[in-house]
Design an enzyme around this catalytic site. Structure first.
Site, PDB file in Angstrom:
ATOM      1  N   CYS A 271       0.796  -1.245   0.000  1.00 31.97           N
ATOM      2  CA  CYS A 271       0.000   0.000   0.000  1.00 31.97           C
ATOM      3  C   CYS A 271       0.816   1.278   0.000  1.00 31.97           C
ATOM      4  CB  CYS A 271      -0.915   0.006   1.217  1.00 31.97           C
ATOM      5  SG  CYS A 271      -2.243  -1.160   1.060  1.00 31.97           S
TER       6      CYS A 271
HETATM    7  N1  LIG Z   1      -2.257  -6.400   1.674  1.00 36.52           N
HETATM    8  C1  LIG Z   1      -2.675  -5.287   2.268  1.00 36.52           C
HETATM    9  O1  LIG Z   1      -2.302  -5.012   3.384  1.00 36.52           O
HETATM   10  C2  LIG Z   1      -3.642  -4.343   1.588  1.00 36.52           C
HETATM   11  C3  LIG Z   1      -4.238  -3.344   2.365  1.00 36.52           C
HETATM   12  C4  LIG Z   1      -5.137  -2.470   1.779  1.00 36.52           C
HETATM   13  C5  LIG Z   1      -5.389  -2.580   0.411  1.00 36.52           C
HETATM   14  N2  LIG Z   1      -4.800  -3.546  -0.339  1.00 36.52           N
HETATM   15  C6  LIG Z   1      -5.160  -3.616  -1.754  1.00 36.52           C
HETATM   16  O2  LIG Z   1      -5.956  -4.764  -1.979  1.00 36.52           O
HETATM   17  C7  LIG Z   1      -5.696  -5.330  -3.263  1.00 36.52           C
HETATM   18  C8  LIG Z   1      -5.304  -6.791  -3.124  1.00 36.52           C
HETATM   19  O3  LIG Z   1      -4.094  -6.857  -2.383  1.00 36.52           O
HETATM   20  P1  LIG Z   1      -3.603  -8.189  -1.666  1.00 36.52           P
HETATM   21  O4  LIG Z   1      -2.515  -7.761  -0.740  1.00 36.52           O
HETATM   22  O5  LIG Z   1      -4.749  -8.957  -1.116  1.00 36.52           O
HETATM   23  O6  LIG Z   1      -2.982  -8.983  -2.909  1.00 36.52           O
HETATM   24  P2  LIG Z   1      -2.509 -10.521  -2.937  1.00 36.52           P
HETATM   25  O7  LIG Z   1      -1.442 -10.597  -3.957  1.00 36.52           O
HETATM   26  O8  LIG Z   1      -2.241 -11.002  -1.557  1.00 36.52           O
HETATM   27  O9  LIG Z   1      -3.799 -11.296  -3.445  1.00 36.52           O
HETATM   28  C9  LIG Z   1      -4.334 -11.165  -4.704  1.00 36.52           C
HETATM   29  C10 LIG Z   1      -4.863 -12.511  -5.163  1.00 36.52           C
HETATM   30  O10 LIG Z   1      -5.505 -12.311  -6.418  1.00 36.52           O
HETATM   31  C11 LIG Z   1      -5.239 -13.433  -7.256  1.00 36.52           C
HETATM   32  N3  LIG Z   1      -5.474 -12.987  -8.625  1.00 36.52           N
HETATM   33  C12 LIG Z   1      -4.755 -12.095  -9.341  1.00 36.52           C
HETATM   34  N4  LIG Z   1      -5.334 -11.875 -10.532  1.00 36.52           N
HETATM   35  C13 LIG Z   1      -6.444 -12.644 -10.572  1.00 36.52           C
HETATM   36  C14 LIG Z   1      -7.466 -12.838 -11.534  1.00 36.52           C
HETATM   37  N5  LIG Z   1      -7.464 -12.148 -12.681  1.00 36.52           N
HETATM   38  N6  LIG Z   1      -8.436 -13.717 -11.260  1.00 36.52           N
HETATM   39  C15 LIG Z   1      -8.449 -14.383 -10.093  1.00 36.52           C
HETATM   40  N7  LIG Z   1      -7.519 -14.233  -9.131  1.00 36.52           N
HETATM   41  C16 LIG Z   1      -6.530 -13.361  -9.368  1.00 36.52           C
HETATM   42  C17 LIG Z   1      -3.833 -13.817  -6.907  1.00 36.52           C
HETATM   43  O11 LIG Z   1      -3.577 -15.166  -7.234  1.00 36.52           O
HETATM   44  C18 LIG Z   1      -3.792 -13.567  -5.392  1.00 36.52           C
HETATM   45  O12 LIG Z   1      -4.147 -14.714  -4.648  1.00 36.52           O
HETATM   46  C19 LIG Z   1      -4.618  -4.442  -3.876  1.00 36.52           C
HETATM   47  O13 LIG Z   1      -5.204  -3.487  -4.696  1.00 36.52           O
HETATM   48  C20 LIG Z   1      -3.983  -3.768  -2.674  1.00 36.52           C
HETATM   49  O14 LIG Z   1      -3.436  -2.519  -3.006  1.00 36.52           O
HETATM   50  C21 LIG Z   1      -3.925  -4.442   0.221  1.00 36.52           C
END
Ligand SMILES: NC(=O)c1ccc[n+]([C@@H]2O[C@H](COP(=O)([O-])OP(=O)(O)OC[C@H]3O[C@@H](n4cnc5c(N)ncnc54)[C@H](O)[C@@H]3O)[C@@H](O)[C@H]2O)c1
Length: 433
Positions: A271
């Protein structure tokens, strides 16, 4: 047949969460706990198998909670996009990284939307949670979903709800962290709020998806800029021969008008280092230069280099060069007590020292191995710290006894203030920012 709103209200709506990562899995679990039937759709066969076996792969989500939900058929997972055809509500939680030129990479959202288009049907709610720039939901995602031939606010509703997950936070998790929601119309908002109220204690509705997108970017820019400021304060205190943390703690005694932020070896995670650049990118397209964001990025990105200079100077004082020195990095994840190494400044420190010819190893119980130069590097035991010329406390996990670590080490560089309580006892071998 009952309406979508009725199905949301009586919890009979089928929910699909796209992307079962750090955001998607805790969310899917919370929705299932509220009584909905939830399917996590993810490309990763490994994650899908783990969920279906009732196992969590995320530290903040206990397997003891996932297991019973899977056994009760409230939670399941699939790699098959056809699960989208049966969804009443779809929540998108895929990654939104930056590309090599530090521009937004929305390809994961677009891939997910591609999977949805041919499987959409009337009476659906789509909520985007992935962080993106203001206007994305309305200008990019909506036209893509409308290419299905379905009409927004008539056949389907679209909303944006920024994720606020703070990995490792014991007090605030998905359910008790207030959640902002914006939609394309009052009816869309009504549907989205009705859904989220089932599993989020406090829902904060706003007037549009653009506003909701901007809220997230304000929150993260606020942190990035304040951390950038305090990192520069640390550099200034270094020049002035002052203890940065003593200065911050004393300033924090002011009961109004001051909020403490702390310096460190650099930003990490999905983030803070990334999201503000989504905003500055968007503003660039409107011919505006987001100066605070760019300056904070410049300062924060340079912090691993600042730490490496500290290591180099401290070794130099002991008649040693970085080249040929043995250096141990203590803590590899981007913050304490979590297992995520994405964008971790510890990785940059390791690489910078390695490039300067140091023999580098790392120790981190939360990250047993990391990918490096196409290969992998395994964590070593902290017990071996005495064999190294220097230990860098890059992440201050709570399960490390820092006094013993310093006692056994020859030299400790501590950009995290992990040695706070006893630094004076070892003044000769501890270096801070
Ligand atoms: N991790 C954090 O602390 C956090 C906090 C706030 C916001 N976010 C936001 O949330 C969003 C997700 O982040 P995250 O940390 O959970 O990511 P992550 O990488 O942990 O998880 C994403 C998942 O999506 C899957 N994926 C990717 N493309 C796909 C598709 N086309 N179809 C199906 N599955 C698919 C991946 O295999 C993965 O398991 C991002 O935009 C991030 O900026 C994350």
């Amino acid at each position: 047949m009952s309406s979508l709103l009725d199905r949301i209200k009586d919890r009979s709506a089928n929910v699909v969460v796209i992307g079962a990562g750090y955001v998607g899995l805790p969310l899917a679990v919370e929705i299932a706990k509220a009584g909905f039937t939830v399917t996590a759709y993810d490309r990763s066969g490994e994650k899908v198998s783990a969920i279906n076996a009732g196992r969590s792969y995320i530290e903040d989500v206990p397997t003891s909670i996932v297991g019973p939900l899977v056994a009760d058929k409230k939670l399941g997972a699939s790699t098959d996009p056809d699960v989208l055809s049966k969804a009443d509500a779809v929540i998108i939680c895929v990654p939104t990284p930056l590309n090599k030129t530090k521009d937004p990479d929305n390809s994961f959202i677009l891939d997910a939307a591609d999977m949805m288009v041919s499987r959409m049907h009337p009476q659906q709610l789509v909520v985007l949670e992935s962080t993106t720039f203001p206007g994305f939901t309305r200008e990019v995602l909506l036209p893509k979903l409308s290419s299905s031939g379905l009409k927004v606010d008539k056949d389907f509703f679209i909303a944006f709800s920024p994720e606020r997950v703070d990995p490792g936070n014991q007090r605030f998790q998905t359910k008790n962290t207030p959640k902002v929601l914006g939609a394309s119309s009052p009816a869309g908002l009504e549907h989205a709020v009705a859904l989220y109220r089932h599993f989020i204690d406090t829902v904060v509705p706003v007037s549009s998806t653009d506003t909701a997108e901007m809220v997230k970017l304000l929150e993260n820019t606020f942190r990035a800029v304040n951390i950038g400021l305090v990192n520069e304060v640390a550099i200034m205190c270094g020049r002035l021969g002052l203890d940065t943390w003593e200065v911050i703690e004393a300033a924090a005694s002011k009961p109004f008008g001051f909020m403490p932020f702390y310096p460190g070896p650099g930003l990490g995670g999905h983030c803070i280092p990334i999201d503000p650049l989504y905003l500055s990118w968007k503003l660039k397209t409107l011919k505006y230069n987001a100066r605070f964001i760019n300056l904070a990025d410049e300062i924060n990105s340079a912090m691993p280099e600042v730490v490496v200079v500290k290591v180099s100077d401290a070794l130099n004082e002991r008649g040693k060069a970085v080249r040929g020195s043995k250096i141990l990095i203590c803590g590899m994840t981007y913050k304490k007590d979590i297992d995520d190494v994405r964008e971790s400044p510890a990785l940059d420190i390791l690489e910078l020292l390695h490039r300067r010819g140091a023999e580098v190893a790392y120790a981190d119980r939360h990250a047993p191995s990391i990918r490096l130069d196409g290969g992998s590097l395994q964590s070593v035991s902290l017990d071996s710290v005495g064999e190294y010329d220097c230990v860098v406390i890059a992440t201050d996990h709570s399960d490390v006894d820092y006094r013993t670590l310093v006692e056994r080490s020859k030299l400790a560089v501590d950009p995290r203030n992990a040695t706070k309580g006893f630094r004076r006892d070892y003044a000769q071998k501890i270096v801070t920012l």
